[in-house]
Design an enzyme around this catalytic site. Sequence first.
Site: not given
Ligand code: HEM
Ligand SMILES: [Cu+2]
Length: 528
Positions: A78, A107, A143, A170-171, A254, A256, A258, A269, A303-304, A329, A332, A451
């Site tokens: 996810h 372009d 992740w 790619s990035s 970190h 990332e 940002y 803006s 800080h992580h 911040t 802004k 978590r």
């Molecule tokens: C939109 C609805 C979203 C829902 C319902 C959702 C839900 C969740 C849930 C349930 C978890 C697991 C938490 C756990 O560790 O128990 C999670 C983890 C995470 N989500 Fe989301 N999420 C959403 C959107 C996003 C978006 C848009 C991003 C990033 C751009 C994101 C990034 C992450 C990250 C980085 C984790 C941590 C995974 C880890 O612990 O390795 N999520 N999310």
């Molecule tokens: Cu950080």
Amino acid sequence: MSSAVATHDEHHDHGPAKGILRWVFTTNHKDIGTLYMTTALIMFLVGGAMALVIRAELFAPGMQFVDPMFFNQMTTLHALVMVFGAVMPAFAGLANWMIPIMIGAPDMALPRMNNWSFWLLPFALILLASTLFMEGGAPAAGWTLYPPLVLQGGAHLPFAIFSVHLLGISSIMAAINIIVTAFNMRAPGMTLMKMPLFVWTWVITAFLLIAVMPVFAGAVTMLLTDKFFGTSFFNAAGGGDPVLYQHLFWFFGHPEVYIMILPSFGVISMIIPTFSRKPLFGYSSMVYATASIGFLSFIVWAHHQYTVGMPLAGELYFTYATMLIAVPTGVKVFNWVSTMWKGAMTFETPMLFAIAFVVLFTMGGFTGLMMAISPADLQYHDTYFIVAHFHYVLVPGAVFALFAATYYWLPKWTGYMYDERLGKLHFWLSTISVNLLFFPQHFLGLAGMPRRIPDYATQFAEFNAWSSVGAFVFGFSQLIFVYVIIKAIRGGEKATDEVWEGAHEHGLEWTLPSPPPYHTWTTAPEIK
Ligand code: HEM
Ligand SMILES: [Cu+2]
């Protein structure tokens, strides 16, 4: 300017090629922008479906639907899908579509490389998804891919890491393209300090990308050699140190976060001045604040890692350095609010999402300050408080900015107005449900719910149930968004060139036809 566009078609037509090959071989910035954003939208739904698997399991205590191993694969995938497959490509797509238009360029500077930057992406994402079907399943170590856990998985490791390498390449190519375009392709008269803020924030983001993606690539390559070639970078038994991996990861990780938020700042803006009918308050301070945030993002990574046993001086340094980010911040947020102050505001869907962004992102910022306090973080660490915090900055932060951007520019892209009534419905459902989804998680975390676990003590049942209800409402609300986009592509009320009242004062894109011609600025516009 419009006359330059009109006289162009005289000799011969070089519009898009026909059929599927148009998309395979295209070097056109708008086509590539469309490809990026379509991919991002699909991955947003895929990553969202994974989130719903997680929230379904967490709806009630006890094990209901999935086994713990698969649960962890879902959290990991996810996150990787949302970060690398949805948010980053969506912003890259916006950059491709809008930057040449905004700076008066025909372009992107490196159009063939642009084609590559995009096409690596679907292959990398398919590779990542394929790990789900391998022996031992997908990566299940979060992740962050921390060793030693990630090294104990099944066959997925080299595939997941190769995917990460491709995503990084790619990035980096996209970032190089954006920097070169902004620095070399501006129309005469467009000085750097006249560049629209969206372009500025993306240029700064691109520097962040180029600086940190190689660090991540290096760290995951060291994971590979530890696993397959007997090295011990992260293995204490061989003289290495797993904490070294954490430092390398967060030196990337970190900045990332940002990378996912600075382009949002740019989008917001652009939108707030249009619907406040005022110029942006403090343009140059916005540029300097963004650059300061970019710089500071490199010196706060640990800080992580407050809980790994850092020296006291380290804990203090990272606490103060992190809190320093609140200053730019705050600049802004102050400028956005000042832009709205005494403006003739209207509340079309892009503006609604922009205002929700300012309020809810600020809440995510405040919980960030709480976590910056290292002794307090010992309580929050690895709890649902963290999940609540980063989702407040990523969902009503990055994702809402993407919604706002889509509604703002959709009439320009398609030539048709979107359905404002459905847009507002999407806004209200999303905003209410996103708070129902993530607000209770603060309390779960403070009460000690960890978590990344598929089961929990019954005391956490009620807030989890609410959170899961919010998740499902949020998830299904996004189908409205998809429907609105498809509907606007297929037709409707014709959009004017200006689209929004008075918008021509807020950017070159509003002086072009809607949709803009296939080749945008064949003659550079004049910038006063
Ligand atoms: C939109 C609805 C979203 C829902 C319902 C959702 C839900 C969740 C849930 C349930 C978890 C697991 C938490 C756990 O560790 O128990 C999670 C983890 C995470 N989500 Fe989301 N999420 C959403 C959107 C996003 C978006 C848009 C991003 C990033 C751009 C994101 C990034 C992450 C990250 C980085 C984790 C941590 C995974 C880890 O612990 O390795 N999520 N999310
Ligand atoms: Cu950080």
